[in-house]
Design a protein around this motif. Sequence first.
Motif, PDB file in Angstrom:
ATOM      1  N   LYS A  88       9.998   0.852   3.041  1.00  0.00           N
ATOM      2  CA  LYS A  88       9.117   1.770   2.304  1.00  0.00           C
ATOM      3  C   LYS A  88       9.663   2.047   0.906  1.00  0.00           C
ATOM      4  O   LYS A  88       9.609   3.165   0.396  1.00  0.00           O
ATOM      5  N   SER A  98      10.283  -4.475   1.049  1.00  0.00           N
ATOM      6  CA  SER A  98       9.653  -3.246   0.577  1.00  0.00           C
ATOM      7  C   SER A  98       8.854  -2.580   1.689  1.00  0.00           C
ATOM      8  O   SER A  98       8.894  -1.349   1.857  1.00  0.00           O
ATOM      9  N   THR A  99       8.132  -3.384   2.476  1.00  0.00           N
ATOM     10  CA  THR A  99       7.318  -2.840   3.554  1.00  0.00           C
ATOM     11  C   THR A  99       8.185  -2.231   4.643  1.00  0.00           C
ATOM     12  O   THR A  99       7.890  -1.149   5.172  1.00  0.00           O
ATOM     13  N   TYR A 102       1.106  -7.617   4.659  1.00  0.00           N
ATOM     14  CA  TYR A 102       1.852  -6.516   4.048  1.00  0.00           C
ATOM     15  C   TYR A 102       0.944  -5.528   3.329  1.00  0.00           C
ATOM     16  O   TYR A 102       1.420  -4.704   2.564  1.00  0.00           O
ATOM     17  N   ASP A 103      -0.350  -5.591   3.611  1.00  0.00           N
ATOM     18  CA  ASP A 103      -1.329  -4.647   3.055  1.00  0.00           C
ATOM     19  C   ASP A 103      -1.119  -4.494   1.544  1.00  0.00           C
ATOM     20  O   ASP A 103      -0.857  -3.406   1.029  1.00  0.00           O
ATOM     21  N   ALA A 163       0.802  -1.226   0.000  1.00  0.00           N
ATOM     22  CA  ALA A 163       0.000   0.000   0.000  1.00  0.00           C
ATOM     23  C   ALA A 163       0.834   1.275   0.000  1.00  0.00           C
ATOM     24  O   ALA A 163       0.462   2.269  -0.638  1.00  0.00           O
ATOM     25  N   HIS A 164       1.992   1.275   0.678  1.00  0.00           N
ATOM     26  CA  HIS A 164       2.800   2.500   0.762  1.00  0.00           C
ATOM     27  C   HIS A 164       3.324   2.953  -0.604  1.00  0.00           C
ATOM     28  O   HIS A 164       3.673   4.113  -0.787  1.00  0.00           O
ATOM     29  N   ASP A 186       2.184   6.119  -2.532  1.00  0.00           N
ATOM     30  CA  ASP A 186       2.787   7.433  -2.292  1.00  0.00           C
ATOM     31  C   ASP A 186       3.980   7.681  -3.208  1.00  0.00           C
ATOM     32  O   ASP A 186       4.361   8.826  -3.449  1.00  0.00           O
TER      33      ASP A 186
END
Length: 320
Positions: free
Chosen positions: A199, A195-196, A216-217, A122-123, A126
């Motif tokens: 970020k 990655s989580t 990990y959304d 999800a991040h 951004d």
Amino acid sequence: MTKILKASLSALAVTAVAMSAQAAELGAADEPIKLALNEWTGQHVTTHVAGEMLKAAGYEVEYVTAGMMNQFQAIADGDIHATLEIWSSNVSDQYAVLKDDGKLEELSDLGLNAREGIAYPAHVADLCPGLPAWEALKDCAINFATAETLPAGRLVDYPADWGTPGADRMVGLDLPFKAVPAGSEGALIAELRASTEKKSPLLITFWQPHWAMSAYDVKFVELPAGEDACFTDPAWGPNPNAINDCDFSASRIFKAAWPGLKDKWPAAHEILVNYQLSVEAQQPMMGAVDVDGDSVEDVVAEWMAANEGAWKPVVDAATK
């Protein structure tokens, strides 16, 4: 493990698709039924649940490590007797040939509510404004680039012997990404974890059910709907010069067996035909294995003990 499994105990995870009016014969119960183990945790869970059901019926079971793409000839030859989690989006052409020749028997759907696609933690939204719309990837591909892919972005695709569905989408949609096969399911998870934690940008080919979707959304990129014409007619879709310019087709997950199974082990054949497993049951068990580090055997044994009312009727209908 108990905490994770409790979330699934209320789900009717294994059900009878159809109950026989008359019990089948066990057949050659002194000879082992060989079940294929493929390369991902969910398949191991699926297969061990089926194996424990067969053992409860009075059979001997052996688990045989076999690649997803090369298992079908072994089944046709009778060296392996069943495989319990085939994904329609990732099945080899050989499967259809052997099935049409009567050398494989397709048993029934497994019952998992599945989806595959191009995904990201999800991040990453951004780092690539415009996601989940697929067009956003055109403008931010450089953010996903690595030394081996420059100037293209990197897509972490399925392991090479699972096929190249992610790469197909990058070509079909004319996206500036290079698909790099992961070495294994574990390598895909390592990418998501890194990655989580950092970020950092990541684009990946992934699927559900999978415990990592929640851990990990993970979100799916919104691609054009996967209609049949997309895979055969270049004129269909946003890229008039290519096929595969769309999302994955809906995945069907099913089971197949050696055609001799029904004659040699009639009750086992009935059990495997009627066996189903839900996402609500499979996903927590996968998490217990991959997150908590418990063994597949222990996780499945605990699930079987806690859910006897869900799976035992399938066995009883075939044997009593």
